[in-house]
Structures are given as structure tokens and as C-alpha cells.
Design a protein around this motif. Structure first.
Motif, short mmCIF file in Angstrom:
data_model
loop_
_atom_site.label_atom_id
_atom_site.label_comp_id
_atom_site.label_asym_id
_atom_site.label_seq_id
_atom_site.Cartn_x
_atom_site.Cartn_y
_atom_site.Cartn_z
N ALA A 273 46.90 59.52 21.52
CA ALA A 273 47.36 59.78 22.88
C ALA A 273 48.39 60.90 22.84
CB ALA A 273 47.96 58.53 23.50
N ALA A 274 48.31 61.79 23.85
CA ALA A 274 49.31 62.84 23.99
C ALA A 274 50.63 62.23 24.45
CB ALA A 274 48.81 63.89 24.98
N GLY A 275 51.66 63.06 24.53
CA GLY A 275 52.99 62.55 24.84
C GLY A 275 53.24 62.36 26.32
N HIS A 276 54.25 61.52 26.61
CA HIS A 276 54.77 61.32 27.97
C HIS A 276 53.69 60.82 28.94
CE1 HIS A 276 58.60 63.36 26.97
NE2 HIS A 276 57.82 64.11 26.19
N SER A 289 38.91 59.73 19.78
CA SER A 289 39.14 60.08 21.18
C SER A 289 40.62 60.35 21.41
CB SER A 289 38.66 58.95 22.09
OG SER A 289 37.29 58.68 21.88
N ALA A 290 40.92 61.22 22.36
CA ALA A 290 42.31 61.59 22.63
C ALA A 290 42.61 61.43 24.12
CB ALA A 290 42.58 63.02 22.19
N VAL A 291 43.55 60.55 24.43
CA VAL A 291 43.98 60.34 25.81
C VAL A 291 44.97 61.44 26.17
CG1 VAL A 291 45.02 58.73 27.43
CG2 VAL A 291 43.65 57.87 25.52
N THR A 292 44.72 62.15 27.25
CA THR A 292 45.57 63.29 27.62
C THR A 292 46.26 63.13 28.96
OG1 THR A 292 43.66 64.43 28.57
CG2 THR A 292 44.18 64.90 26.25
N LEU A 301 37.76 54.23 27.10
CA LEU A 301 37.80 55.68 27.06
C LEU A 301 37.21 56.21 25.76
CD1 LEU A 301 41.51 55.90 28.21
CD2 LEU A 301 39.51 56.22 29.67
N SER A 302 36.57 57.38 25.85
CA SER A 302 36.08 58.04 24.64
C SER A 302 35.97 59.53 24.91
CB SER A 302 34.74 57.48 24.19
OG SER A 302 33.74 57.69 25.17
N GLY A 303 35.91 60.31 23.82
CA GLY A 303 35.73 61.74 23.94
C GLY A 303 37.04 62.50 23.85
N PHE A 304 36.91 63.84 23.94
CA PHE A 304 38.07 64.72 23.90
C PHE A 304 37.89 65.81 24.95
CE2 PHE A 304 40.66 68.27 22.66
CZ PHE A 304 41.82 67.67 22.22
N PRO A 305 38.73 65.78 26.01
CA PRO A 305 39.71 64.73 26.30
C PRO A 305 39.03 63.43 26.69
CG PRO A 305 39.53 66.22 28.16
CD PRO A 305 38.68 66.82 27.07
N ALA A 306 39.74 62.33 26.50
CA ALA A 306 39.14 61.02 26.76
C ALA A 306 38.82 60.86 28.24
CB ALA A 306 40.09 59.91 26.30
N ARG A 307 37.64 60.32 28.49
CA ARG A 307 37.19 60.03 29.85
C ARG A 307 36.51 58.66 29.83
NH1 ARG A 307 34.26 64.35 27.95
NH2 ARG A 307 35.20 65.79 29.43
N HIS A 309 34.22 55.72 29.20
CA HIS A 309 33.25 55.68 28.11
C HIS A 309 31.82 55.86 28.61
CE1 HIS A 309 31.62 54.84 24.22
NE2 HIS A 309 31.05 53.72 24.60
N LYS A 310 31.46 55.24 29.72
CA LYS A 310 30.09 55.36 30.22
C LYS A 310 29.78 56.80 30.63
CE LYS A 310 29.50 50.58 31.77
NZ LYS A 310 29.23 49.68 32.92
N GLN A 311 30.76 57.47 31.22
CA GLN A 311 30.57 58.87 31.57
C GLN A 311 30.38 59.72 30.32
OE1 GLN A 311 33.90 60.59 33.63
NE2 GLN A 311 32.96 62.59 33.84
N GLU A 312 31.18 59.45 29.28
CA GLU A 312 31.06 60.19 28.03
C GLU A 312 29.68 59.98 27.39
OE1 GLU A 312 32.46 62.64 24.78
OE2 GLU A 312 32.96 62.38 26.91
N LEU A 313 29.15 58.76 27.48
CA LEU A 313 27.82 58.50 26.93
C LEU A 313 26.75 59.29 27.67
CD1 LEU A 313 27.95 54.63 26.33
CD2 LEU A 313 28.06 56.45 24.62
N ARG A 314 26.90 59.40 29.00
CA ARG A 314 25.92 60.19 29.77
C ARG A 314 26.00 61.67 29.38
NH1 ARG A 314 27.69 56.75 34.02
NH2 ARG A 314 29.02 58.40 34.86
N ILE A 315 27.21 62.16 29.15
CA ILE A 315 27.37 63.56 28.75
C ILE A 315 26.70 63.79 27.40
CG2 ILE A 315 29.08 65.26 28.00
CD1 ILE A 315 30.95 64.10 30.17
#
Length: 350
Positions: A273-276, A289-292, A301-307, A309-315
Motif C-alpha cells: 500500500a502507498a502512503g497516507h 497488488s498495490a493499493v494507491t 483488490l488486485s492489480g497495479f494500481p489495485a482495483r 478483483h472482479k474488474q481486474e479479472l475481466r481486464i
């Protein structure tokens, strides 16, 4: 260590079937177990192994056939197996003769509880407090003013800096560093000037910290790891981070400064995860995966940047089709160009 099967059954509050007087001397997986060991079946895909295992006894769930072997039937076989592991692992991994080894160094005003073990070449600085039954293994460094609760286990080569507070029943594995300086620098005239990190680290009860994990002290207040959280090996927790209760962070997870994780957040290996920002309770971050940005409770959540998970699977599914779609797209481009050329042709004169 030896225990009769009926004694184990009593501790698990289970239902015994078969000879309760057989002696169990160890614990193992169902495929590797020997006749003097106990095993368990919690996953249906291992039910067939009951017929072939050499285990002396099996922990099973309701409605499972033990195939004539001695069994202990419980509601949750996996949790019961964990309890049996605790029975057999406690003496081997946690107990040590109390007392201070002659090669250990203790500073002034050190307060030790009852049955504390300080093993060889440990260094305990001034004004340190260590609670009852805690074991400090060899080559551990504990800085001035640090407080460690009862029933803890600090493995070799752990470094705990000054003014850190650690609760009860905390386990810290080899090479971990608690209370190192946060990564804070002020850029002035193209140079990086160190910002003094004068805060602390607070680790609450029942936390486990993996090997070579680092938890940085806060700039001013505290970096906080709340009750029951488990950190795997090689995890980086930056300054001013707050990790909620009962979180699990797998290996190589990194949490940047001043981020807050709610209770029961799980982050898989190499995630972060990113800061703040704030990641809500009961969220799951999948591997790499990185939460931004801030995410609400219950996010997956999954992916970079994290979104989501189901949306990331479709992508990902769409991306895999690109090799097939590109030739079709090229054909469409060609047809459009041909149609545009026809539209632009001048009409024949009468």
C-alpha cells in the motif's frame, strides 16, 4: 513427548473411537505420518488417504469414516490439529531454563519477571522491563527503556531499539528489526537532510513477526501493530503505520508511511500500500497488488494500481484475447479506409 490418545481427545473435547490407550509421540501430515503419530483430515480431497495412511490416529470431522483406525471426531478438524501441534511443539520450541546466561549483558535498572530466560550473548540495555516467562534467545539486542510483556519469545539476532513497547505472548523471529528509524528526509538545496525519528513502536498482545521483518519507529507518535496481527518474513512496515487487529501480511509485503489498515485485513505476498491512505477492515489484497488510494471496508483488490478483483479479472481476460483481436482490428481498419475512399470519389459526370 508422549501422550495417550484419550488424553489428547479430552483436551480437544472430541469424540473418541478406537483404542484410547495408544501412545502418540508426534504429529504429521496424513501422507507422511508414522504409526506413533497423529494426523488430520480437513480437506475432502484427502479423504481417500485415510485408507492408506500409517498414522496411529486421525482427527476427523463429523460424518467422516475413519476406516477402522482410531479417531477423534471434532467440529473443526483443522483447528483441533493446530491445538495438537501446540501440545507437542511447546516444550521443544518455547521452553528454556530460566535465568541469565553468564555471557549476557544487562544494563542498569533492568526489571525481569519470574522465570525469564536471557540466553547467551544477549544485550539488555538500561531500564528495560521483561515480563514473566519470556525467553530472550542468543544475540538479541534490546534497547534502553523498552518494555516486553509476559510469555514472549524473541529468537536470535532480533534487534529491538529504544523505547519500544511489546505486549504479551509476542513472538519475534530471527533477524527482525523493531524500532529502526523511519525513512524521513527533507529535500533542501538538492540535498536530503535526515528528519529525526523520535517516535516509537507499539506492538500489542498475541502478535507474531516473521524473520527479517522491519517495523520503523514513528517520526513523532507511534507505529502501531494491534492485537493478534501476524506478519510474515521480509515484511516492511514504515513509520506512523497503524495495522489493525487480526491482520495477516504475507512475505515481502510493504506498507508505506502513515497508512492505516483496518481490522482483519489480509495482504498476499509481494502486495502493498502507498502512503497516507486507509484500507478498510475485512479487505483482501491479492498477490503483487498495490493499493494507491483509500479503499472501503470489505474490498477485494488486485492489480497495479489495485482495483476491484472482479474488474481486474475481466481486464486480464480481455488482454489475453488481444493476439486474436489485433488481426481483426487491422481488417476493420482496412475496410474503413476502403469505404472512406469510395465515399470521397467524385460522381461521374452525365
Amino acid at each position: 513427548m508422549r501422550m495417550k490418545l484419550k488424553e489428547i481427545c479430552e483436551r480437544l473435547d472430541g469424540d473418541l473411537s478406537g483404542d484410547g490407550n495408544i501412545e502418540i509421540t508426534g504429529v504429521s501430515g496424513i501422507k507422511e505420518a508414522l504409526p506413533n503419530q497423529i494426523t488430520f483430515v480437513a480437506n475432502p480431497k484427502y479423504l481417500a488417504a485415510i485408507a492408506t495412511t500409517q498414522a496411529g490416529a486421525i482427527i476427523i470431522g463429523r460424518g467422516v469414516n475413519g476406516n477402522g483406525k482410531p479417531t477423534i471426531c471434532v467440529e473443526n478438524p483443522y483447528w483441533a490439529f493446530v491445538k495438537v501441534l501446540e501440545m507437542f511443539a511447546w516444550d521443544k520450541n518455547h521452553r528454556a531454563l530460566p535465568g541469565v546466561h553468564e555471557t549476557a549483558i544487562l544494563g542498569k535498572n533492568v526489571k525481569l519477571g519470574e522465570r525469564v530466560a536471557i540466553q547467551a550473548f544477549a544485550y539488555i540495555a538500561d531500564n528495560v522491563e521483561i515480563g514473566d516467562d519470556t525467553v530472550i534467545q542468543p544475540f538479541v539486542y534490546i534497547g534502553e527503556g523498552t518494555k516486553i510483556g509476559a510469555d514472549g519469545l524473541i529468537y536470535p539476532h532480533v534487534s529491538i531499539r529504544e523505547e519500544v513497547t511489546i505486549g504479551n505472548r509476542v513472538i519475534i523471529h530471527c533477524g527482525a528489526v523493531i524500532g529502526s528509524d523511519g525513512f524521513g528526509f527533507a529535500p533542501v538545496s538538492n540535498r536530503h537532510h535526515k528528519i529525526p525519528q523520535i517516535g516509537t513502536v507499539v506492538i500489542e498482545d498475541d502478535v507474531e513477526i516473521g524473520a527479517n521483518t522491519t517495523i520503523d519507529r514513528a517520526t513523532l507518535a507511534e507505529t502501531l501493530i494491534k492485537r493478534g496481527t501476524k506478519l510474515d518474513n521480509l515484511v516492511q512496515i514504515a513509520h506512523n503505520v497503524v495495522i489493525g487487529e487480526d491482520c495477516c501480511l504475507a512475505a515481502q509485503v510493504g506498507i508505506a508511511g502513515s497508512t492505516t489498515l483496518g481490522d482483519r485485513v489480509n495482504i498476499a505476498g509481494h502486495g502493498g500500500a502507498a502512503g497516507h491512505l486507509t484500507l478498510g477492515e475485512d479487505s483482501v489484497v491479492y498477490a503483487k497488488s498495490a493499493v494507491t488510494k483509500d479503499m472501503p471496508a470489505g474490498s477485494h483488490l488486485s492489480g497495479f494500481p489495485a482495483r476491484p478483483h472482479k474488474q481486474e479479472l475481466r481486464i486480464h481476460a480481455a488482454t489475453r484475447r488481444l493476439p486474436e483481436l489485433l488481426p481483426e482490428f487491422a481488417k476493420l481498419q482496412k475496410r474503413v479506409a476502403e469505404l472512406e475512399a469510395k465515399i470521397q470519389e467524385p460522381e461521374d459526370e452525365d
